[in-house]
Design a protein around this motif. Structure first.
Motif, short mmCIF file in Angstrom:
data_model
loop_
_atom_site.label_atom_id
_atom_site.label_comp_id
_atom_site.label_asym_id
_atom_site.label_seq_id
_atom_site.Cartn_x
_atom_site.Cartn_y
_atom_site.Cartn_z
N GLU A 67 -4.43 4.80 -6.66
CA GLU A 67 -3.24 4.48 -7.08
C GLU A 67 -1.80 5.14 -6.10
OE1 GLU A 67 -0.63 1.63 -9.53
OE2 GLU A 67 -2.64 1.78 -9.08
N GLU B 278 6.08 6.45 -2.77
CA GLU B 278 5.61 5.12 -2.35
C GLU B 278 5.92 4.93 -1.05
OE1 GLU B 278 5.74 2.57 -5.56
OE2 GLU B 278 4.80 3.93 -7.03
N GLY C 237 -3.31 5.07 -2.10
CA GLY C 237 -3.29 3.67 -1.23
C GLY C 237 -4.24 3.31 -0.38
N THR D 74 0.74 -1.13 -0.06
CA THR D 74 -0.31 -0.03 0.03
C THR D 74 0.75 1.20 0.07
OG1 THR D 74 -0.04 -0.01 2.38
CG2 THR D 74 -1.92 -1.08 1.22
N LYS D 75 0.28 2.33 -0.67
CA LYS D 75 1.04 3.44 -0.80
C LYS D 75 0.07 4.29 0.14
CE LYS D 75 1.86 2.55 -5.53
NZ LYS D 75 0.71 1.42 -5.35
N LYS D 76 0.52 4.60 1.51
CA LYS D 76 -0.42 5.26 2.29
C LYS D 76 0.14 6.68 2.48
CE LYS D 76 -1.87 1.18 4.51
NZ LYS D 76 -2.16 0.42 5.80
#
Length: 292
Positions: A226, A287, A229, A107-109
């Motif tokens: 995207e 990311e 995330g 995940t890209k948080k």
């Protein structure tokens, strides 16, 4: 043969949420409209008098159906969205749970501070798209869109805010970004997944104006999902856009703005510039890969 079977399974897995949403929405709307119509008939005994079945009675019932559709369409579709949030929320949760169990849930948080870029970009895109639609006089060429707008704004403001501003966007993001786009993304590139899921999202809006508008926004929402995330990111952007549109329309903002095309075009250029700078902030999000 096995490849064909797997392809069919994957096709059904990706697109079944759309089918379920469309069928579920249709059935709930029919049920709600039928209940409202029955209530009108029961509370108006004249509709069940001696003239039942006559041409005059048929005309009266047709007018009643038109009135109910115009007045209660927002309520019916809003109730459908609210009810369907539950099963689609469960489907989304199960998908993410499966990802975590397989160890394949990178995940890209983005931090909460990055949501400022998102909101500015979303509102700017909303303004620019509306301005281009007004400048190109697209509204005058799409009668179906005018009918849709009439149904929307026939509902009281609180219903527009609750059903169109909150429930509707939340459901759409769960279905088209959280399930369809995300499931495509498991096997396909971002561009392919975003284009296909957004094309379906736009097509189902049913008229040219909303198709163009929703396609541009849908691509943004896929990109936002995207980069950030979290499904919360496109959900927040979609809800904000709908609420801004509802409030500004109710306040007569667009009516004032379109009276002067020079001001409209100038403000569009300025807002587009601000939105582009905010979008660069979204692109710059780094990311952060974590495996849950």
């Amino acid at each position: 043969m096995e490849q064909v079977i797997n392809a069919r399974k994957r096709f059904f897995r990706v697109w079944s949420p759309v089918l379920i949403q469309q069928l579920g929405t249709y059935l709930i709307i029919i049920f709600v409209m039928a209940a409202i119509t029955m209530a009108y008939v029961v509370t108006n005994p004249s509709l069940m008098g001696e003239g039942v079945g006559s041409q005059e009675w048929m005309n009266e019932m047709y007018k009643l159906a038109e009135m109910i559709t115009l007045k209660y369409q927002v309520f019916a579709s809003g109730i459908a969205s609210a009810l369907l949030l539950i099963p689609f929320g469960i489907m989304f949760y199960l998908d993410r749970k499966k990802e975590r169990a397989l160890g394949s849930a990178p995940t890209k948080k983005a931090g909460i501070a990055k949501y400022g870029y998102l909101f500015i970009t979303a509102v700017a895109l909303h303004f620019v798209l509306n301005s281009l639609i007004f400048i190109a006089h697209v509204l005058e060429k799409d009668e179906y869109y005018a009918q849709t707008q009439e149904m929307i704004y026939a509902a009281p403001l609180w219903a527009q805010i609750l059903f169109l501003g909150i429930c509707g966007p939340l459901l759409e993001e769960l279905v088209y970004r959280g399930l369809v786009f995300k499931r495509m993304r498991e096997k396909q590139s971002f561009i392919g997944s975003a284009l296909l899921s957004t094309a379906m999202f736009a097509f189902l809006h049913g008229n040219v104006v909303q198709m163009l508008y929703s396609f541009a926004l849908g691509m943004l929402f896929c990109y936002v999902y995207e980069k950030y995330g979290r499904i919360a990111a496109p959900m927040a952007a979609h809800v904000l856009l709908n609420l801004v549109s509802i409030v500004l329309t109710a306040a007569g903002f667009y009516e004032v703005l379109v009276k002067n095309e020079i001001v409209l075009m100038g403000s569009t250029v300025i807002v587009a510039g601000v939105g582009a700078m905010a979008f660069m902030g979204i692109r710059g999000i780094k990311e952060k890969l974590t495996t849950n």
